[in-house]
Write an enzyme that holds these catalytic residues in place. Structure first.
Site, PDB file in Angstrom:
ATOM      1  N   ASP A 231     -14.228  73.189 -64.058  1.00  0.00           N
ATOM      2  CA  ASP A 231     -14.131  71.821 -63.563  1.00  0.00           C
ATOM      3  C   ASP A 231     -12.654  71.428 -63.525  1.00  0.00           C
ATOM      4  OD1 ASP A 231     -16.049  69.256 -63.194  1.00  0.00           O
ATOM      5  OD2 ASP A 231     -14.160  68.649 -64.116  1.00  0.00           O
ATOM      6  N   ASN A 239      -7.655  62.174 -56.355  1.00  0.00           N
ATOM      7  CA  ASN A 239      -8.182  61.541 -55.137  1.00  0.00           C
ATOM      8  C   ASN A 239      -7.691  60.110 -54.993  1.00  0.00           C
ATOM      9  OD1 ASN A 239      -9.630  63.527 -53.783  1.00  0.00           O
ATOM     10  ND2 ASN A 239     -11.479  63.202 -54.985  1.00  0.00           N
ATOM     11  N   HIS A 244      -8.237  61.493 -50.389  1.00  0.00           N
ATOM     12  CA  HIS A 244      -9.233  62.571 -50.340  1.00  0.00           C
ATOM     13  C   HIS A 244      -8.741  63.772 -49.537  1.00  0.00           C
ATOM     14  CE1 HIS A 244     -12.583  60.553 -52.383  1.00  0.00           C
ATOM     15  NE2 HIS A 244     -12.128  59.436 -51.831  1.00  0.00           N
ATOM     16  N   ASP A 248      -8.894  67.446 -50.958  1.00  0.00           N
ATOM     17  CA  ASP A 248      -9.497  68.612 -50.310  1.00  0.00           C
ATOM     18  C   ASP A 248      -8.543  69.807 -50.339  1.00  0.00           C
ATOM     19  OD1 ASP A 248     -11.740  67.166 -49.762  1.00  0.00           O
ATOM     20  OD2 ASP A 248     -11.273  66.809 -47.650  1.00  0.00           O
ATOM     21  N   GLU A 274     -15.974  68.815 -57.700  1.00  0.00           N
ATOM     22  CA  GLU A 274     -14.824  69.568 -58.200  1.00  0.00           C
ATOM     23  C   GLU A 274     -15.261  70.646 -59.184  1.00  0.00           C
ATOM     24  OE1 GLU A 274     -15.073  65.882 -60.921  1.00  0.00           O
ATOM     25  OE2 GLU A 274     -15.562  66.431 -58.870  1.00  0.00           O
TER      26      GLU A 274
END
Length: 363
Positions: A231, A239, A244, A248, A274
């Protein structure tokens, strides 16, 4: 007259389906390997010979649609395929008969080849381009037959034009349609199995693989494997701060680093926003821990370059579980790996957590 031309059309359409089925997505590659270019050209050349043998014999001339295989070779194979097809068709025509009509036929298909090669340089060949090629090549064919071979039957010229244009347009349509259908199938298959962002497996495919391994473990007592859950630490903050789009970019880079630090045979997947997972078949607990630590190190020690050029330091927490070290039931491995991941986060993040005990965190 119509019978022979219709037979030519039928052969042509049948070939297009077989041609597309054999080469599939290779038809869109302008720069294919030499071997495949030769194979494509040979296939088109043999089609031209078959069309000649089933063509219409009229005043010592053979009227058929051999110019269309030349166009296919040029549009979907390149100059090597075109040259190969030309040589085979020329040889086939000379074996049938060598006369003035054969010479003019060779000239017309050479013209069709040159025009098709010029058209093939376009990024996308459309039906209107094929129609123009057919009109020009048919114009040369009719000109040579009418002026030099004395074939003055307007009815014959009309039928030839009509069926050849139908055949040529159908040829491109069938090849384009079947090729696009195959590419769409590949795309849907990819989307069904892989994560669109990172290129590794998605959750559904990963669960299918793990279930198969669980079933295999039930029949193979000596089988062992490990599961890693990972994680990204504080991903929501990334973010919120960078957007975002940059988030990405982080996910893509972590997916890439994940693949770089495992074996090609080890399934890796993005199983959540994630969250990532790696399955390690035939892997000891010690080796699994080393791999997890290597993944963590590759993430924390090399900043990620964002699309805006800024370098971002990212860390990740990992949990490792092993069968049969941690559990006698392989299907409980995801629960254990998730619990180890939680323990890694609970103890400061940017860590790999693994218990040598069995069922320590089970509830």
């Amino acid at each position: 007259m119509l019978k022979e031309l219709f037979v030519n059309l039928t052969i042509l359409i049948t070939f297009n389906y077989l041609f597309t089925h054999l080469f599939k997505e290779r038809l869109i590659h302008k720069k294919d390997r030499l071997s495949f270019q030769l194979i494509k050209g040979t296939a088109c050349g043999l089609l031209g010979v078959i069309l000649m043998n089933f063509g219409l014999t009229y005043h010592h001339s053979i009227i058929d649609f051999r110019n269309i295989p030349i166009m296919i070779a040029a549009l979907y194979g390149g100059w090597v395929s075109t040259a190969t097809a030309l040589i085979i068709i020329a040889a086939g025509r000379m074996l049938i008969s060598l006369n003035e009509s054969a010479l003019y036929s060779m000239i017309t298909i050479c013209i069709a080849a040159v025009l098709s090669l010029i058209a093939s340089r376009r990024e996308k060949v459309q039906l209107k381009h094929v129609l123009l090629l057919l009109i020009i090549s048919n114009g040369f064919i009719s000109f040579f037959f009418y002026v030099f071979v004395d074939i003055h039957s307007l009815k014959l010229h009309f039928y030839f034009w009509l069926i050849s244009i139908i055949g040529g347009m159908l040829s491109l349509y069938i090849i384009e349609h079947e090729t696009n259908a195959h590419l769409l199938f590949k795309q849907y298959k990819f989307q069904a199995h892989f994560d669109f962002l990172t290129g590794i497996y998605n959750r559904r495919k990963f669960e299918e693989i793990t279930k198969d391994l669980y079933q295999q473990a039930a029949h193979t007592p000596s089988l062992q494997f490990s599961l890693i859950y990972m994680d990204i630490d504080h991903f929501k903050t990334i973010n919120d701060q960078y957007g975002h789009h940059e988030g990405d970019q982080v996910l893509k880079e972590l997916g890439s680093r994940l693949k770089q630090n495992i074996r090609n045979t080890d399934p890796a997947a993005r199983i959540g926003g994630e969250e990532f997972a790696v399955l390690l078949p035939n892997c000891t607990p010690e080796k699994a821990f080393q791999i997890a630590e290597r993944i963590r190190h590759s993430i924390s020690h090399t900043p990620i370059v964002l699309t805006n050029g800024e370098k971002l330091s990212v860390t990740a927490s990992l949990g490792v579980a092993h069968y049969p070290r941690n559990t006698d039931k392989p299907e409980t491995l995801p629960v254990l790996a998730d619990q180890m991941l939680y323990k890694a986060k609970e103890n400061g993040r940017n860590k790999v957590w693994f218990s040598k005990k069995k069922n320590e965190f089970m509830f």
